[in-house]
Design a protein around this motif. Structure first.
Motif, PDB file in Angstrom:
ATOM      1  N   GLY A  88       1.879  69.787 -35.702  1.00 15.95           N
ATOM      2  CA  GLY A  88       0.983  70.880 -35.307  1.00 15.95           C
ATOM      3  C   GLY A  88      -0.325  70.430 -34.688  1.00 15.95           C
ATOM      4  N   GLY A  90      -1.693  71.457 -32.116  1.00 16.00           N
ATOM      5  CA  GLY A  90      -2.383  72.563 -31.454  1.00 16.00           C
ATOM      6  C   GLY A  90      -2.616  72.257 -29.987  1.00 16.00           C
ATOM      7  N   GLN A  94      -8.173  67.614 -31.676  1.00 12.56           N
ATOM      8  CA  GLN A  94      -8.534  66.514 -32.589  1.00 12.56           C
ATOM      9  C   GLN A  94      -8.164  65.161 -31.999  1.00 12.56           C
ATOM     10  N   GLU A 110       4.601  70.420 -31.860  1.00 13.31           N
ATOM     11  CA  GLU A 110       3.825  71.665 -31.789  1.00 13.31           C
ATOM     12  C   GLU A 110       4.759  72.809 -31.408  1.00 13.31           C
ATOM     13  N   GLY A 137       8.460  72.735 -35.182  1.00 13.03           N
ATOM     14  CA  GLY A 137       7.611  72.863 -36.350  1.00 13.03           C
ATOM     15  C   GLY A 137       7.827  71.683 -37.285  1.00 13.03           C
ATOM     16  N   ALA A 138       7.071  71.652 -38.375  1.00 13.09           N
ATOM     17  CA  ALA A 138       7.139  70.536 -39.314  1.00 13.09           C
ATOM     18  C   ALA A 138       8.341  70.638 -40.248  1.00 13.09           C
ATOM     19  N   GLN A 139       8.880  71.859 -40.442  1.00  7.90           N
ATOM     20  CA  GLN A 139       9.983  72.036 -41.389  1.00  7.90           C
ATOM     21  C   GLN A 139      11.226  71.323 -40.869  1.00  7.90           C
ATOM     22  N   VAL A 172      -3.187  67.946 -39.438  1.00  9.78           N
ATOM     23  CA  VAL A 172      -4.540  68.480 -39.585  1.00  9.78           C
ATOM     24  C   VAL A 172      -4.463  70.003 -39.518  1.00  9.78           C
ATOM     25  N   LYS A 173      -4.664  70.641 -40.630  1.00  7.27           N
ATOM     26  CA  LYS A 173      -4.687  72.098 -40.719  1.00  7.27           C
ATOM     27  C   LYS A 173      -3.475  72.741 -40.048  1.00  7.27           C
ATOM     28  N   ALA A 178       3.344  76.094 -41.625  1.00  9.36           N
ATOM     29  CA  ALA A 178       4.780  75.824 -41.760  1.00  9.36           C
ATOM     30  C   ALA A 178       5.306  76.648 -42.950  1.00  9.36           C
TER      31      ALA A 178
HETATM   32  C1  SAM Z   1      -5.186  75.878 -37.236  1.00  9.39           C
HETATM   33  S1  SAM Z   1      -4.196  75.233 -35.939  1.00  9.39           S
HETATM   34  C2  SAM Z   1      -4.645  73.512 -35.974  1.00  9.39           C
HETATM   35  C3  SAM Z   1      -4.374  72.787 -34.684  1.00  9.39           C
HETATM   36  C4  SAM Z   1      -4.834  71.326 -34.642  1.00  9.39           C
HETATM   37  N1  SAM Z   1      -4.216  70.520 -35.666  1.00  9.39           N
HETATM   38  C5  SAM Z   1      -6.335  71.243 -34.763  1.00  9.39           C
HETATM   39  O1  SAM Z   1      -6.844  70.844 -35.809  1.00  9.39           O
HETATM   40  O2  SAM Z   1      -7.007  71.572 -33.762  1.00  9.39           O
HETATM   41  C6  SAM Z   1      -2.585  75.287 -36.673  1.00  9.39           C
HETATM   42  C7  SAM Z   1      -1.507  74.691 -35.806  1.00  9.39           C
HETATM   43  O3  SAM Z   1      -0.263  74.638 -36.526  1.00  9.39           O
HETATM   44  C8  SAM Z   1       0.754  75.021 -35.631  1.00  9.39           C
HETATM   45  N2  SAM Z   1       1.955  75.462 -36.357  1.00  9.39           N
HETATM   46  C9  SAM Z   1       2.440  76.721 -36.484  1.00  9.39           C
HETATM   47  N3  SAM Z   1       3.595  76.716 -37.151  1.00  9.39           N
HETATM   48  C10 SAM Z   1       3.843  75.418 -37.471  1.00  9.39           C
HETATM   49  C11 SAM Z   1       4.927  74.760 -38.137  1.00  9.39           C
HETATM   50  N4  SAM Z   1       5.959  75.452 -38.630  1.00  9.39           N
HETATM   51  N5  SAM Z   1       4.863  73.420 -38.249  1.00  9.39           N
HETATM   52  C12 SAM Z   1       3.826  72.727 -37.758  1.00  9.39           C
HETATM   53  N6  SAM Z   1       2.789  73.298 -37.121  1.00  9.39           N
HETATM   54  C13 SAM Z   1       2.810  74.618 -36.969  1.00  9.39           C
HETATM   55  C14 SAM Z   1       0.123  76.109 -34.803  1.00  9.39           C
HETATM   56  O4  SAM Z   1       0.849  76.355 -33.618  1.00  9.39           O
HETATM   57  C15 SAM Z   1      -1.238  75.505 -34.551  1.00  9.39           C
HETATM   58  O5  SAM Z   1      -1.237  74.661 -33.445  1.00  9.39           O
END
Ligand code: SAM
Ligand code: NAG
Length: 275
Positions: A88, A90, A94, A110, A137-139, A172-173, A178
């Motif tokens: 993720g 984004g 970062q 992503e 996604g991470a799953q 990171v966040k 997920a």
């Molecule tokens: C709050 S943003 C953080 C983005 C980036 N890591 C940052 O710190 O700028 C959350 C991110 O998680 C992604 N995300 C959504 N579903 C996810 C999943 N199932 N697995 C991993 N990432 C996911 C979103 O698309 C988004 O880019």
């Protein structure tokens, strides 16, 4: 430690924080509707991704500049080396933390395709051709097919390579977005994908059960929170999952800042080395 003695005003200030973010996200709903009216009908999930992208385009860089978080994220991402997987990433806000000469290849999983153009652009600037985006996604059900497609794990094998694949895996966040019911399985696969001695580096918000009023409030907000925040949930448990599993040589999980218990967000950073 009970925190009932927290003054009401201090509590309210903490409770306004998520509402403030919600209201910004709400502001991007009409803009997204205006420019992509058909998307809402043809693909509601794509509409949500587009909405989140519009919102994150503005908020992502601001969050990445947060003085409370920046040094901690720097500490984690500057450890990443060799073959790296980020979950993720984004829009790549970062990415400037990575030490370019330390990284061989960075894979970014992503799932939001609308974020990819800016993510790739950012990677070009910061990592000069060492970046490979994956739409996943991470799953495990989403990540593993993408890793197979990228040729990182054998397409036919039923188990993951014994020797691991990545030197560092970063989140990171993003694990809050997920599927939470698969979090344990997700972290187990993260561990399996690490080479021996490889590190899982994460910076996430997690729940805390010291304050029942805050927990009730978070439970309430969590009914609508994911709709406005790209699927994010407030009840993260990655710290508990990591602590509850074996196979780590070392795991350092630290709460960021002077968390007192009544805050809705408790941020933790984790450095976990696979045995
Ligand atoms: C709050 S943003 C953080 C983005 C980036 N890591 C940052 O710190 O700028 C959350 C991110 O998680 C992604 N995300 C959504 N579903 C996810 C999943 N199932 N697995 C991993 N990432 C996911 C979103 O698309 C988004 O880019
Ligand atoms: C809640 O936060 C406090 C302070 O960081 C910590 O000591 C405690 O272990 C946390 N509780 C849980 C259940 O994570």
């Amino acid at each position: 430690m009970p925190t009932m003695g927290v003054p009401l005003l201090v509590r309210l200030q903490a409770y306004i924080e998520p509402l403030f973010l919600l209201s910004i996200s709400v502001g991007y709903l009409p803009i997204t509707l205006l420019f992509h009216p058909l998307l809402l009908i043809t693909s509601p999930s794509s509409f949500r991704s587009k909405w989140f992208e519009n919102f994150w385009r503005v908020i992502g860089p601001k969050m990445a500049a947060s003085e409370i978080q920046i040094d901690h994220i720097e500490e984690l991402l500057s450890r990443a080396h060799g073959t790296v997987l980020e979950l993720g990433p984004g829009a790549g806000d970062q990415m400037f933390h990575y030490k370019k000469n330390q990284i061989e290849t960075l894979y970014g999983a992503e799932p939001n395709a609308f974020l990819h153009p800016r993510l790739i652009e950012m990677a070009e600037k910061k990592l000069l051709g060492k970046f490979i985006p994956l739409e996943a996604g991470a799953q495990p059900g989403s990540l593993l097919p993408a890793l197979k497609k990228a040729g990182l794990i054998p397409g036919t094998a039923t188990s993951l390579p014994e020797e691991g694949v990545f030197d560092s895996i970063v989140a990171v966040k993003s694990l809050c977005s997920a599927p939470q019911d698969q979090l344990a399985a997700t972290v187990a696969v993260v561990q399996a994908l690490l080479k021996p001695g490889g590190e899982f580096l994460f910076f996430e918000h997690v729940e805390n059960d010291t304050d029942s009023m805050t927990m009730s409030y978070a439970w309430l907000v969590d009914w609508i929170w994911p709709v406005f925040m790209g699927g994010c949930r407030l009840k993260g448990k990655v710290d508990k999952v990591v602590i509850g599993m074996g196979g780590w040589d070392e795991r350092r999980i630290t709460t960021i800042g002077d968390f007192k218990g009544h805050e809705v967000f408790r941020y933790v950073k984790g450095i976990c080395r696979k045995a």
